[in-house]
Design a protein around this motif. Structure first.
Motif, PDB file in Angstrom:
ATOM      1  N   VAL A  22      20.170  55.180  55.894  1.00 45.14           N
ATOM      2  CA  VAL A  22      20.299  56.410  56.802  1.00 45.14           C
ATOM      3  C   VAL A  22      20.224  56.117  58.189  1.00 45.14           C
ATOM      4  CG1 VAL A  22      18.896  58.637  57.011  1.00 45.14           C
ATOM      5  CG2 VAL A  22      19.286  57.868  54.599  1.00 45.14           C
ATOM      6  N   SER A 140       7.122  61.306  52.365  1.00 43.58           N
ATOM      7  CA  SER A 140       7.490  60.041  52.362  1.00 43.58           C
ATOM      8  C   SER A 140       6.232  59.179  52.258  1.00 43.58           C
ATOM      9  CB  SER A 140       7.968  59.499  53.610  1.00 43.58           C
ATOM     10  OG  SER A 140       9.226  60.238  54.139  1.00 43.58           O
ATOM     11  N   VAL A 251      11.141  68.144  47.308  1.00 40.53           N
ATOM     12  CA  VAL A 251      11.363  68.206  48.683  1.00 40.53           C
ATOM     13  C   VAL A 251      12.253  69.500  48.938  1.00 40.53           C
ATOM     14  CG1 VAL A 251      10.110  66.252  49.388  1.00 40.53           C
ATOM     15  CG2 VAL A 251      12.375  66.568  49.779  1.00 40.53           C
ATOM     16  N   TYR A 252      13.318  69.553  48.214  1.00 38.84           N
ATOM     17  CA  TYR A 252      14.418  70.688  48.731  1.00 38.84           C
ATOM     18  C   TYR A 252      14.358  71.896  47.810  1.00 38.84           C
ATOM     19  CZ  TYR A 252      16.365  66.671  50.968  1.00 38.84           C
ATOM     20  OH  TYR A 252      16.513  65.716  51.984  1.00 38.84           O
ATOM     21  N   ARG A 300       5.800  65.965  60.526  1.00 36.18           N
ATOM     22  CA  ARG A 300       5.617  65.112  59.389  1.00 36.18           C
ATOM     23  C   ARG A 300       4.107  65.935  58.467  1.00 36.18           C
ATOM     24  NH1 ARG A 300       8.742  63.567  58.118  1.00 36.18           N
ATOM     25  NH2 ARG A 300       8.057  61.709  57.576  1.00 36.18           N
TER      26      ARG A 300
HETATM   27  N1  DCS Z   1      12.290  62.848  49.647  1.00 36.78           N
HETATM   28  C1  DCS Z   1      13.789  63.174  49.715  1.00 36.78           C
HETATM   29  C2  DCS Z   1      14.462  63.269  48.609  1.00 36.78           C
HETATM   30  C3  DCS Z   1      14.233  63.462  50.995  1.00 36.78           C
HETATM   31  O1  DCS Z   1      15.421  63.195  51.234  1.00 36.78           O
HETATM   32  C4  DCS Z   1      13.459  63.049  52.130  1.00 36.78           C
HETATM   33  C5  DCS Z   1      13.985  63.028  53.433  1.00 36.78           C
HETATM   34  C6  DCS Z   1      11.986  62.619  51.826  1.00 36.78           C
HETATM   35  C7  DCS Z   1      11.545  62.695  50.637  1.00 36.78           C
HETATM   36  C8  DCS Z   1      11.116  62.575  52.938  1.00 36.78           C
HETATM   37  O2  DCS Z   1      10.677  63.627  53.829  1.00 36.78           O
HETATM   38  P1  DCS Z   1       9.574  63.920  54.720  1.00 36.78           P
HETATM   39  O3  DCS Z   1       8.587  62.469  54.747  1.00 36.78           O
HETATM   40  O4  DCS Z   1      10.131  64.168  56.181  1.00 36.78           O
HETATM   41  O5  DCS Z   1       8.841  64.732  54.291  1.00 36.78           O
HETATM   42  N2  DCS Z   1      15.290  63.084  53.773  1.00 36.78           N
HETATM   43  C9  DCS Z   1      15.893  61.995  54.676  1.00 36.78           C
HETATM   44  C10 DCS Z   1      17.405  61.840  54.392  1.00 36.78           C
HETATM   45  O6  DCS Z   1      17.838  61.617  53.393  1.00 36.78           O
HETATM   46  N3  DCS Z   1      17.887  62.661  55.539  1.00 36.78           N
HETATM   47  O7  DCS Z   1      16.756  62.871  56.422  1.00 36.78           O
HETATM   48  C11 DCS Z   1      15.561  62.367  55.927  1.00 36.78           C
END
Ligand code: DCS
Length: 481
Positions: A22, A140, A251-252, A300
């Motif tokens: 990424v 994360s 997360v989504y 974060r």
């Molecule tokens: N899990 C998934 C599936 C994610 O896509 C992401 C971030 C995270 C965890 C972690 O997010 P946070 O740490 O911000 O809570 N996705 C990345 C991506 O694929 N593009 O942007 C960030």
């Protein structure tokens, strides 16, 4: 001369093994081009505010007041901030000992963990225990804490969907474990079958790997699919049979763009199943303030909830979290606000609903524009983005393009994405960064560019793609897909 510990040759090999597409080659090239003055559309990261999404007003008001508590003593404060934001800020400040500048408990503030537990209880219809919820710096960090606790060495395997978000492959490499892929089926809208899962585990075991956990990403990144209840039940049953911890990356969960398959949490499906499985299967679920209509990536904030994890292990995870002292306190407040937003009757309610609905409805339209746009291109097929923030079209590269990529010393999808970037300024991530079946090529783009720019972006993509395909097809213009 003997090498020093931070010389490249003597670094921890696990660190060197980590790959994270990424922010990989495409991103670096895009940054260079931007410095040279080229207009770049950064669709490589799901980072909504960077692409113009405005923050929701109410949470920013509350956090602003918490950050600058002297404003609360200013006689003009009620002219600048609504009363519910003022009350909420005072409420949060009363939980902290010393405000936002003080460390909190390493699990996060108990009162915010209670707000999270209430949210989960309302969402799933089952009670949740705040003692089993830990606040983290983004999802994360939570995922890394759990993988660190699970992986004992190279003999331990983690079952991860392919294509996957590379946090998983990267963290497994960093902690010295083994990545065990299970393949999502593109022609079945990126679904998965229990039989294939069994095969992946059997193959890993044949190599002497102890598979310890399974990751699901629901809705999927980069694939955008929403898991059905039946799918989730099969997965839970499978984990139970195979004695795997389930790591549910949710997360989504707010990013849903169709009505047929609403988001259902793994926790709810597990509790609905009842019986021994609901009391024994170990599940950890993750959430964040970075996604949804919040998109507060830079703050974060995240949490994980542990289900059926023995208290001695919960204590050990607490101990390790304590090494970092405390998750970000402002981010904890964002999390509190996300799980407990303004309610009907509150002064800020209407504005909050207007803003959040506006973002979500626009994302839904953008998901459609992107998928339709990709499907109108030559040699490109794309499943509809049911949820999350990405489109993941398959690019059917002609053999001569693959040969040219080889000559240039590039993976074929990297070659295509670099050409796309140079021609249009659209910065994507090649599918190989997420894992691919042999000989199959994709790219990932976010659906986040501003809605008013979307048609133009898709036009420019189409023009580039079709010219590329015409150039490399042996029989230009035929066959078209
Ligand atoms: N899990 C998934 C599936 C994610 O896509 C992401 C971030 C995270 C965890 C972690 O997010 P946070 O740490 O911000 O809570 N996705 C990345 C991506 O694929 N593009 O942007 C960030």
């Amino acid at each position: 001369m003997s090498s020093k510990a931070l010389d490249y040759e003597s670094l921890n090999e696990n660190v060197k093994k980590v790959q994270y597409a990424v922010r990989g080659e495409l991103y670096l090239r895009a940054s260079e081009l931007e410095k040279e003055g080229k207009k770049i559309i950064f669709t490589n990261v799901g980072n909504p505010h960077a692409l113009g999404q405005k923050p929701l007003t109410f949470p920013r008001q509350v956090v602003a007041l918490c950050q600058a508590p002297f404003l609360l003593d200013d006689s003009n404060v009620s002219l600048l901030f609504p009363a519910d934001a003022i009350a909420r800020a005072k409420h949060y400040l009363s939980y902290t000992s010393g405000g936002l500048g003080a460390y909190s408990d390493s699990r996060g503030l108990l009162e915010i963990r209670k707000e999270v537990a209430d949210f989960i209880g309302r969402r799933d219809g089952y009670p949740s225990d705040p003692e089993l919820i830990y606040l983290t710096d983004g999802a994360s960090k939570g995922v890394m804490q759990l993988l660190n606790a699970i992986i004992r060495g190279q003999g331990d395997g983690i079952l991860v969907p392919v294509p996957q978000y590379p946090l998983y492959s990267a963290a497994i490499a960093l902690f010295g474990g083994s990545f065990v892929p299970y393949y999502l089926e593109e022609t079945a809208n990126w679904g998965l079958s229990a039989a294939d899962l069994g095969q992946s585990v059997a193959q890993a075991r044949a190599k002497g790997i102890t598979v310890r956990a399974m990751v699901i990403i629901n809705p999927g990144n980069p694939t955008g699919q929403c898991l059905s209840e039946a799918n989730l039940r099969d997965i839970l049953q499978f984990c139970y049979q195979e004695n795997l911890v389930l790591l549910g990356d949710e997360v989504y969960q707010q990013n849903i763009y169709q009505d047929e398959r609403p988001f259902i949490s793994a926790k709810k499906v597990l509790m609905d199943m009842g019986g021994p499985i609901s009391r024994e299967l170990q599940l950890v679920s993750f959430h964040t303030v970075s996604k949804g209509y919040w998109g507060e990536c830079g703050q974060r904030g995240g949490y994980f909830e542990m289900t059926n994890i023995p208290s001695r292990s919960v204590e050990e995870i607490y101990k390790v979290a304590s090494i970092s002292l405390s998750p970000n306190v402002p981010a904890q407040i964002f999390m509190g606000l996300m799980v407990n937003p303004p309610k009907p009757g509150d002064i800020s309610y209407d504005q909050f609903v207007r803003e959040s609905k506006g973002i979500l409805e626009s994302l839904r339209r953008r998901a459609r524009i992107m998928t339709d746009g990709f499907n109108s291109c030559m040699n490109v097929v794309c499943n509809f983005t049911e949820g999350a923030m990405y489109s993941f079209p398959q690019i059917r590269l002609p053999p001569r393009a693959i040969e040219d990529a080889k000559k240039a010393g590039k993976a074929a999808d990297v070659f295509y994405c670099l050409k796309l970037l140079e021609a249009t300024g659209i910065s994507t991530v090649p599918g190989s960064g997420f894992g691919q079946k042999e000989g199959v090529f994709h790219l990932r783009t976010t659906i986040l560019p501003a809605e008013e720019d979307m048609l133009e972006i898709m036009e420019s993509f189409k023009k580039f793609n079709n010219e590329f395909m015409e150039q490399y097809e042996d029989h230009p213009g035929y066959p078209r897909m």
